[in-house]
Design a protein around this motif. Structure first.
Motif: not given
Length: 190
Positions: A87-112
């Motif tokens: 009957t026990v429930k644990a949970g966490v709601f998150e809202l993450n706001l910020g910035v993200r940088k993509y490295f677009e050297d490869d046309p298909k694979l994009r790490p960030y």
């Protein structure tokens, strides 16, 4: 839970009109992705009796957007993790706001990489009358991952992040409602 799913559907729906533009006609670029994975909290703070609630299932939506001439994307991620036993429930709601940088050297694979501020709400409900507690807190997040373009717009990928926010639940004070996250993603690049 219903609100989170509605938010995810609306975010993906808003991304669809951008598919009508060619890549160079569009002034904005970004990503809308659905994630499914797990969250791993500190087990010393998330144990009730003999049951451990530190390993939780997680779903979420990852959104980021930028004008085409900017080097980084503005990010807004919504995550929900939970674990239920008996009957026990644990949970966490998150809202993450910020910035993200993509490295677009490869046309298909994009790490960030990314990071920013986090708002979290944690809940521990024993399933018994008047034995539930929740708290909210502000903290930070950092993530890294990659997107692989299957088609011109459809992506699959992986997202790894760490979140941190202190809060108090029942008699436990200064517990971290964040933790390590690992997930697979599927979505649209626009």
């Amino acid at each position: 839970m219903k609100k989170l799913l509605c938010f995810l559907v609306v975010g993906l729906f808003l991304a669809v009109p951008s598919l009508a533009f060619s890549e160079f006609d569009q002034p904005w670029t970004g990503n809308a992705r659905f994630m499914l994975g797990g969250k791993f909290l500190d087990s010393t703070n998330w144990t009730v009796g003999t049951a451990d609630y530190a390993s939780q299932y997680e779903i979420g939506g990852l959104f980021d957007i930028r004008p085409r001439d900017w080097p980084i994307n503005l990010a807004a991620d919504v995550l929900y993790s939970w674990r239920t036993r008996n009957t026990v429930k644990a949970g966490v709601f998150e809202l993450n706001l910020g910035v993200r940088k993509y490295f677009e050297d490869d046309p298909k694979l994009r790490p960030y990489i990314g990071g920013g501020g986090a708002y979290m709400k944690a809940l521990l409900d024993t399933g018994l009358t008047n034995l539930a507690d929740d708290d909210t807190g502000f903290g930070v997040w950092a993530n890294a991952g990659l997107n692989y373009l299957i088609t011109d717009r459809l992506t699959i990928g992986a997202d790894f992040r760490y979140t941190w926010a202190k809060m108090s639940i029942f008699t436990l004070t200064d517990i971290n409602a964040g933790g390590l996250h690992a997930a697979v993603t599927v979505g649209l690049q626009f």
